[in-house]
Design a protein around this motif. Sequence first.
Motif, mmCIF file in Angstrom:
data_model
loop_
_atom_site.group_PDB
_atom_site.id
_atom_site.type_symbol
_atom_site.label_atom_id
_atom_site.label_comp_id
_atom_site.label_asym_id
_atom_site.label_seq_id
_atom_site.Cartn_x
_atom_site.Cartn_y
_atom_site.Cartn_z
ATOM 1 N N GLU A 161 -56.508 -3.443 25.617
ATOM 2 C CA GLU A 161 -57.274 -4.599 26.090
ATOM 3 C C GLU A 161 -58.728 -4.225 26.373
ATOM 4 O O GLU A 161 -59.660 -4.936 25.984
ATOM 5 N N VAL A 162 -58.903 -3.107 27.057
ATOM 6 C CA VAL A 162 -60.256 -2.646 27.386
ATOM 7 C C VAL A 162 -61.034 -2.352 26.105
ATOM 8 O O VAL A 162 -62.200 -2.738 25.967
ATOM 9 N N LEU A 163 -60.383 -1.698 25.162
ATOM 10 C CA LEU A 163 -61.049 -1.370 23.899
ATOM 11 C C LEU A 163 -61.477 -2.631 23.160
ATOM 12 O O LEU A 163 -62.569 -2.693 22.593
ATOM 13 N N GLY A 164 -60.621 -3.638 23.157
ATOM 14 C CA GLY A 164 -60.968 -4.882 22.476
ATOM 15 C C GLY A 164 -62.220 -5.526 23.044
ATOM 16 O O GLY A 164 -63.097 -5.994 22.298
ATOM 17 N N LEU A 165 -62.329 -5.532 24.369
ATOM 18 C CA LEU A 165 -63.519 -6.104 25.007
ATOM 19 C C LEU A 165 -64.741 -5.225 24.760
ATOM 20 O O LEU A 165 -65.843 -5.721 24.511
ATOM 21 N N LEU A 166 -64.554 -3.912 24.841
ATOM 22 C CA LEU A 166 -65.647 -2.972 24.573
ATOM 23 C C LEU A 166 -66.186 -3.174 23.159
ATOM 24 O O LEU A 166 -67.398 -3.229 22.938
ATOM 25 N N ALA A 167 -65.282 -3.283 22.207
ATOM 26 C CA ALA A 167 -65.686 -3.448 20.816
ATOM 27 C C ALA A 167 -66.392 -4.776 20.581
ATOM 28 O O ALA A 167 -67.180 -4.907 19.644
ATOM 29 N N VAL A 190 -62.170 3.787 29.891
ATOM 30 C CA VAL A 190 -63.050 4.078 28.756
ATOM 31 C C VAL A 190 -63.045 5.573 28.443
ATOM 32 O O VAL A 190 -62.979 5.976 27.274
ATOM 33 N N SER A 191 -63.075 6.399 29.461
ATOM 34 C CA SER A 191 -63.034 7.850 29.253
ATOM 35 C C SER A 191 -61.753 8.268 28.534
ATOM 36 O O SER A 191 -61.773 9.084 27.607
ATOM 37 N N ARG A 192 -60.623 7.688 28.958
ATOM 38 C CA ARG A 192 -59.348 8.025 28.307
ATOM 39 C C ARG A 192 -59.300 7.492 26.879
ATOM 40 O O ARG A 192 -58.740 8.140 25.987
ATOM 41 N N ILE A 193 -59.881 6.326 26.660
ATOM 42 C CA ILE A 193 -59.922 5.748 25.312
ATOM 43 C C ILE A 193 -60.706 6.659 24.367
ATOM 44 O O ILE A 193 -60.265 6.943 23.247
ATOM 45 N N LEU A 194 -61.872 7.117 24.806
ATOM 46 C CA LEU A 194 -62.685 7.997 23.964
ATOM 47 C C LEU A 194 -61.923 9.283 23.634
ATOM 48 O O LEU A 194 -61.952 9.752 22.483
ATOM 49 N N ALA A 195 -61.238 9.831 24.626
ATOM 50 C CA ALA A 195 -60.480 11.062 24.398
ATOM 51 C C ALA A 195 -59.327 10.823 23.431
ATOM 52 O O ALA A 195 -59.084 11.628 22.522
ATOM 53 N N THR A 196 -58.616 9.721 23.616
ATOM 54 C CA THR A 196 -57.464 9.426 22.770
ATOM 55 C C THR A 196 -57.881 9.140 21.334
ATOM 56 O O THR A 196 -57.216 9.576 20.377
ATOM 57 N N LEU A 197 -58.967 8.413 21.158
ATOM 58 C CA LEU A 197 -59.445 8.079 19.816
ATOM 59 C C LEU A 197 -60.199 9.240 19.167
ATOM 60 O O LEU A 197 -60.533 9.179 17.989
ATOM 61 N N GLU A 198 -60.483 10.266 19.977
ATOM 62 C CA GLU A 198 -61.209 11.445 19.494
ATOM 63 C C GLU A 198 -62.593 11.070 18.978
ATOM 64 O O GLU A 198 -63.013 11.472 17.884
ATOM 65 N N ALA A 205 -66.071 4.275 19.261
ATOM 66 C CA ALA A 205 -64.819 3.628 19.662
ATOM 67 C C ALA A 205 -64.762 2.200 19.136
ATOM 68 O O ALA A 205 -63.715 1.730 18.658
ATOM 69 N N ALA A 206 -65.889 1.496 19.219
ATOM 70 C CA ALA A 206 -65.934 0.113 18.725
ATOM 71 C C ALA A 206 -65.708 0.057 17.219
ATOM 72 O O ALA A 206 -64.998 -0.820 16.711
ATOM 73 N N LEU A 207 -66.293 1.006 16.489
ATOM 74 C CA LEU A 207 -66.094 1.045 15.042
ATOM 75 C C LEU A 207 -64.636 1.330 14.701
ATOM 76 O O LEU A 207 -64.075 0.740 13.771
ATOM 77 N N CYS A 208 -64.007 2.211 15.473
ATOM 78 C CA CYS A 208 -62.585 2.503 15.256
ATOM 79 C C CYS A 208 -61.745 1.248 15.497
ATOM 80 O O CYS A 208 -60.818 0.951 14.737
ATOM 81 N N ALA A 209 -62.085 0.508 16.560
ATOM 82 C CA ALA A 209 -61.358 -0.719 16.873
ATOM 83 C C ALA A 209 -61.498 -1.745 15.753
ATOM 84 O O ALA A 209 -60.526 -2.429 15.384
ATOM 85 N N ARG A 210 -62.695 -1.840 15.196
ATOM 86 C CA ARG A 210 -62.912 -2.786 14.096
ATOM 87 C C ARG A 210 -62.161 -2.348 12.835
ATOM 88 O O ARG A 210 -61.557 -3.161 12.134
#
Length: 216
Positions: A161-167, A190-198, A205-210
């Motif tokens: 959910e957080v990633l979707g809004l961030l993107a 956001v910190s955990r998202i960046l780590a998980t998405l590498e 992160a937004a580009l990965c989500a898209r």
Amino acid sequence: MIRTLIVDDDSLVRLALADILQDADGITVTAEAADGAEAVELARSHRIDVALMDIRMPRMDGIAATRSLRALADPPQVVVLTTFDLDQYVYDALSAGASGFLLKDTEPEEIIRAVRVVAEGQAMLHPAAARRLIDRYHHTAPRQAPAARSRVGRLTPRETEVLGLLAGGASNAEIAAGLRMRESTVKAHVSRILATLEVGNRVQAALCARDAGLVV
């Protein structure tokens, strides 16, 4: 106080940027470098929050310097500031870990705003750069989708959910308001998202989500 590093091989450009930043509340110019190699050396010996980075420089260019800065133990955020808006520069700068991409003819107020925005861990792109990213997304997304979906699939439902809004371009404060959580909690997500998405920053992160089809 936001500590900045100005990196440009043109001494007049460095002087102009220093004048702009020193007049801004809460921002100080900690150091100046004439090329990327010097910038990395200075970042190792000074605490830098944001580096304003030129691209075309001797010894080490801005792309390589950005990559080196972002690999440091306590990396500064990087705003690439250049006279060139060529497509490859945009992609390479963001892939290297830059959180901002502006042209040197950007108004002083926008340069100051970019420093403040990226210091908060967010991103700021010149409209032309944003347009190029969108165009590139539509061109490359089909090839990148499987890998992106795999990475996004590692996130928890809340992180997704957080990633979707961030993107979608939301700030931490806007995400907090939308999901009814504290801004500090959003920052932790956001910190955990960046780590998980590498990935190294919110733009990546937004580009990965898209690519994963999480947002359009």
